[in-house]
Design a protein around this motif. Structure first.
Motif, PDB file in Angstrom:
ATOM      1  N   LYS A 153     -18.962  -0.809  -1.849  1.00 18.93           N
ATOM      2  CA  LYS A 153     -17.794  -0.165  -2.471  1.00 18.93           C
ATOM      3  C   LYS A 153     -18.235   1.032  -3.301  1.00 18.93           C
ATOM      4  O   LYS A 153     -17.592   2.091  -3.267  1.00 18.93           O
ATOM      5  N   ALA A 154     -19.343   0.923  -4.019  1.00 14.67           N
ATOM      6  CA  ALA A 154     -19.859   2.019  -4.834  1.00 14.67           C
ATOM      7  C   ALA A 154     -20.270   3.189  -3.952  1.00 14.67           C
ATOM      8  O   ALA A 154     -20.009   4.356  -4.277  1.00 14.67           O
ATOM      9  N   GLU A 155     -20.910   2.897  -2.810  1.00 14.70           N
ATOM     10  CA  GLU A 155     -21.294   3.961  -1.886  1.00 14.70           C
ATOM     11  C   GLU A 155     -20.061   4.643  -1.312  1.00 14.70           C
ATOM     12  O   GLU A 155     -20.015   5.865  -1.172  1.00 14.70           O
ATOM     13  N   GLU A 156     -19.075   3.841  -0.993  1.00 15.94           N
ATOM     14  CA  GLU A 156     -17.817   4.378  -0.469  1.00 15.94           C
ATOM     15  C   GLU A 156     -17.144   5.267  -1.512  1.00 15.94           C
ATOM     16  O   GLU A 156     -16.666   6.368  -1.206  1.00 15.94           O
ATOM     17  N   ASP A 157     -17.122   4.803  -2.756  1.00 17.27           N
ATOM     18  CA  ASP A 157     -16.549   5.598  -3.855  1.00 17.27           C
ATOM     19  C   ASP A 157     -17.342   6.882  -4.058  1.00 17.27           C
ATOM     20  O   ASP A 157     -16.760   7.962  -4.285  1.00 17.27           O
ATOM     21  N   ALA A 158     -18.668   6.780  -3.954  1.00 16.23           N
ATOM     22  CA  ALA A 158     -19.522   7.959  -4.131  1.00 16.23           C
ATOM     23  C   ALA A 158     -19.242   8.983  -3.037  1.00 16.23           C
ATOM     24  O   ALA A 158     -19.167  10.187  -3.302  1.00 16.23           O
TER      25      ALA A 158
END
Length: 108
Positions: A8-13
């Motif tokens: 999710k963090a990578e997607e948000d990034a």
């Protein structure tokens, strides 16, 4: 759960990076538009200056022609005044001559 949070963090990034890239692209497009607008404004200003210079040249030429016409008119006015003075002088001489002839005739 940790992997899901990391995904999710990578997607948000990636989403944030896309947003930043889009803003950067928008800024670049605005900069290019500003440059184009500035170039067009400079071209319009140069054209306006050229037109103003042409109008100034025409105005100067017109002023010059007007001055020449005024001088020619003054010259003609002086010629006419001299001609009228000459005519009056000739009329006076003619009157004297006529009176002299009348006197001579009366004496005969």
């Amino acid at each position: 759960v940790l992997f899901l949070g990391l995904g999710k963090a990578e997607e948000d990034a990636r989403a944030i990076q896309k947003t930043l890239d889009a803003r950067s692209a928008d800024h670049e497009v605005d900069s290019i538009r500003s440059t184009d607008d500035l170039r067009e404004a400079r071209e319009a200003l140069a054209a306006a200056r050229n037109e103003a210079d042409a109008v100034k040249r025409v105005l100067e030429e017109t002023k010059s022609q007007l001055r020449a016409a005024e001088e020619a008119a003054k010259s003609k006015e002086m010629e006419m005044s001299a001609a009228m003075d000459s005519s009056q002088s000739l009329q006076a001489q003619l009157s004297v001559s006529v009176m002299g002839m009348e006197d001579a005739r009366n004496e005969l």
